[in-house]
Design an enzyme around this catalytic site. Structure first.
Site, PDB file in Angstrom:
ATOM      1  N   THR A 180       0.896  -1.105   0.076  1.00  0.00           N
ATOM      2  CA  THR A 180       0.024  -0.029   0.119  1.00  0.00           C
ATOM      3  C   THR A 180       0.991   1.333  -0.069  1.00  0.00           C
ATOM      4  O   THR A 180       1.358   1.579  -1.098  1.00  0.00           O
ATOM      5  CB  THR A 180      -0.869  -0.016   1.326  1.00  0.00           C
ATOM      6  N   THR A 181       1.112   1.558   1.079  1.00  0.00           N
ATOM      7  CA  THR A 181       2.196   2.815   1.317  1.00  0.00           C
ATOM      8  C   THR A 181       3.535   2.482   1.737  1.00  0.00           C
ATOM      9  O   THR A 181       4.374   3.285   1.929  1.00  0.00           O
ATOM     10  CB  THR A 181       1.860   4.049   2.091  1.00  0.00           C
ATOM     11  N   LYS A 194       3.487  -7.167   3.762  1.00  0.00           N
ATOM     12  CA  LYS A 194       3.067  -5.449   3.654  1.00  0.00           C
ATOM     13  C   LYS A 194       2.928  -4.865   4.904  1.00  0.00           C
ATOM     14  O   LYS A 194       2.631  -5.564   5.907  1.00  0.00           O
ATOM     15  CB  LYS A 194       1.909  -5.447   2.756  1.00  0.00           C
ATOM     16  N   GLY A 195       3.136  -3.561   4.985  1.00  0.00           N
ATOM     17  CA  GLY A 195       3.206  -2.849   6.197  1.00  0.00           C
ATOM     18  C   GLY A 195       4.469  -2.430   6.642  1.00  0.00           C
ATOM     19  O   GLY A 195       5.332  -2.984   6.003  1.00  0.00           O
ATOM     20  N   GLY A 216       3.529   0.702   6.591  1.00  0.00           N
ATOM     21  CA  GLY A 216       3.111   1.767   5.789  1.00  0.00           C
ATOM     22  C   GLY A 216       1.305   1.760   6.087  1.00  0.00           C
ATOM     23  O   GLY A 216       0.934   0.661   6.401  1.00  0.00           O
ATOM     24  N   THR A 238      -2.204  -1.924   8.582  1.00  0.00           N
ATOM     25  CA  THR A 238      -2.605  -3.480   8.692  1.00  0.00           C
ATOM     26  C   THR A 238      -1.145  -4.200   8.138  1.00  0.00           C
ATOM     27  O   THR A 238      -0.561  -3.704   7.035  1.00  0.00           O
ATOM     28  CB  THR A 238      -3.509  -3.557   7.491  1.00  0.00           C
ATOM     29  N   THR A 278     -10.644  12.698   5.918  1.00  0.00           N
ATOM     30  CA  THR A 278     -11.515  11.840   5.393  1.00  0.00           C
ATOM     31  C   THR A 278     -12.418  12.445   4.290  1.00  0.00           C
ATOM     32  O   THR A 278     -12.869  13.466   4.291  1.00  0.00           O
ATOM     33  CB  THR A 278     -12.469  11.199   6.508  1.00  0.00           C
TER      34      THR A 278
END
Lengths: 383, 383
Positions: free
Chosen positions: A143-144, A165-166, A168, A176, A383
């Site tokens: 993701t990031t 992943k993670g 970020g 997550t 948001t």
């Protein structure tokens, strides 16, 4: 290039969930595999976690699907129906049973999957499973994250490949963690599950970025068996090595992190106490900011140990604290030592070691410093 | 000007512990008072906490001494001897027993008091007890607080005055909280102690700046009795009002804070569960950064509730989340509502209210946002 182990292939695609980066991955085996999975304990567990927990209960999986940039959390009965529709479609495409598909999602909370786009993609008569490069697979679940996270080991004739992943964030919403392991070793289901639990407990369950726990955390492993049986002790050592390498990549890539912080507690009453004390230290904002500022402020470490107020056997008079190799409490550092210590603290790896002088319990946890970058990443978003 | 209640006077001085600001305060009563005290539970409790816990065990005190800018923590037997030497000298100067003196310290950890300077000051035949202004007294216990913190209430013929310091840091080392209350009401020791415990539990024990717990936290009260008996229910309400006012001042003045964050949990199984969930929210770095960024990101609140993973009776389908008066989950906010909500979030007071729909437990906690200012204050310092 690290290839997925024998018997595994991946399909990687963009289905347009948010932008034009890859957001849809299926890693499939030729036939059902022995499998194990561990999930977040959150009371707000996402639909993917609920569906996947059911799927892995019989210790068998044939494919894992990862959807990025939408967590499918707090989406009610519609979200549950969507998760099941996706796993059923993937099962059809890989020739498996729906209950042999694990699904993991990460991203914004409270928004439904873009089902028209997913249905359009999944309605093809077949999908290309043309990826065997583990790095390309790991890149597609990012993701990031600032880079794809892959580690591998060889045990006898078998290979273990892990991707993660993670930590970020996505959008930025939640750190997550998804980590998936593949091996061609042949292992008994009960042996694999127990081993996986032990390894994750000492690796991914020992990483703390900011004390917040995702609604979607997922760790899973599939063993195809193609390479035949292995020595289980050697295999566990290899699996630990792969999981630890991924854990360190995740901690180093934590939101805003500039340093890897490792905290080891030795001579605790037991492993649980060692972990409790180590987590109190690695999660303390005052310790994390001191590490960020390269300040060997052992008083904050003493404070963090002191927070374990129910551990009546911790005696401040018997505790020893080290930064790297240098004892800072109870022995005090002289001026020459302080200069060396300040230099040590400016490095990318900071170790804090505590000895409780109680018994033989030991535990190591991994985290990172707390920087303005963390605040900016998490505050500069509406948001 | 708020005066100390009848029967109390203060001595305020600079003894040169660090710089030329006041760092030494004694608040004394004419005779022994009924008293109660509550202290940090840290396993690294400071010498002051150890000495004061002993002193207040008999529910009697005649004076409180506060030393600023040196915590006297992790200083071993020499630190203990120094703490006792100070309380003995103060006892002599106010004509009290040493065991009727409470001592509180805040500041750098691991450094001995500058005893020559303290001895020089305390060797005077007498010290001027010429301060009755509560604000001047509160100012003298400040460390990096941005303003003195005083609150008062009148109950019948009696007065309650409270002062507090925190949660700015000293040097920056630790967000130590010291809060002292004085009243001329006459109260039974057991009644005062039980009441004090209930009030602190709902006020100072409900404030969280960064989850870190000081080695020196001290809350204490002295009742001189000069004003005679009071209605205890009314008195408890007054004491709660004073303690809550000081608590809100402390939360607002938290390190780097720009907003007061209030989190209320209603309809929990019991008060303990309500407090656990409220603390998970108010302490979540992701919630705190969202509040800093004025982002009504309810997904992070859901995540924080979900962290209470042992609370199996929390059902995500039954939970309600509000920001201010606006429900954000499960009802979704429309565009007009979102505009109003974004405006609300830019204010200095943000309320997050959660309903668990289980039973009648309720609890409110107080905290602040997490800003780059917090990181800078705590990182830009070298020991």
């Amino acid at each position: 290039m690290t290839s997925l182990p024998q018997g595994f292939r991946a399909h990687v695609a963009n289905v347009g969930i948010k932008d034009d980066t890859d957001d849809f991955v299926v890693i499939a085996a030729d036939r059902p595999c022995v499998a194990a999975g561990l999930f977040t304990k959150s009371r707000f567990s996402g639909c993917s976690v609920i569906v996947s927990r059911e799927a892995v209960a019989n210790q068998r999986l044939q494919a894992m699907v990862v959807i990025s940039k939408n967590a499918n959390v707090a989406t009610g009965t519609e979200g549950m129906a969507n998760a099941r529709e996706v796993t059923e479609a993937v099962a059809r495409l890989v020739g498996a049973e729906a209950n042999d598909i694990l699904i993991a999602s990460t991203g914004v909370i409270g928004r439904q999957y873009p089902m028209p786009a997913l249905r359009a993609h999944l309605s093809s008569p077949s999908l290309p499973f043309d990826v065997v490069d583990a790095e390309a697979t790991a890149r597609a679940i990012m993701t990031t994250d600032t880079h794809p996270k892959v580690a591998s080991a060889t045990v006898g004739t078998s290979t273990i490949v892990g991707i993660a992943k993670g930590v970020g964030m996505i959008e930025p919403d939640m750190a997550t963690l998804i980590t998936l392991f593949f091996t061609d070793a042949a292992l008994e289901p009960a042996v694999l599950e127990a081993m996986f639990r032990r390894v994750i407990d000492r690796t991914f369950n020992a990483v703390s970025i900011d004390t917040d726990t995702s609604t979607s955390d997922t760790a899973a492993i599939m063993a195809s068996g193609v390479a035949g049986p292995v020595d289980t002790t050697e295999f566990e050592a290899g699996l630990y090595e792969v999981a630890l390498a991924l854990t360190l990549m995740v901690a180093r890539d934590g939101e805003g992190a500039t340093k890897l912080l490792t905290v080891t507690v030795n001579h605790a009453r037991d492993g649980a106490q060692a972990k409790r004390v180590a987590k109190a230290i690695v999660n303390s904002p005052l310790v994390k900011t001191a590490v960020h500022g390269a300040d060997p402020n052992w008083g904050r470490v003493a404070m963090a140990i002191g927070k374990c107020s129910d551990d009546h056997d911790i005696d401040a008079e018997k505790v020893t604290i080290r930064f790297g190799d240098q004892e800072v409490y109870p022995s005090r550092v002289n001026d020459a030592g302080l200069a060396a210590l300040s230099h040590y603290m400016t490095g990318e790896n900071v170790l804090i070691a505590v000895d409780l002088a109680i018994a033989e319990g030991t535990f190591t946890v991994y985290g990172c410093d707390l920087s303005d970058g963390y605040v900016r990443i998490n505050a500069d978003y509406t948001t």
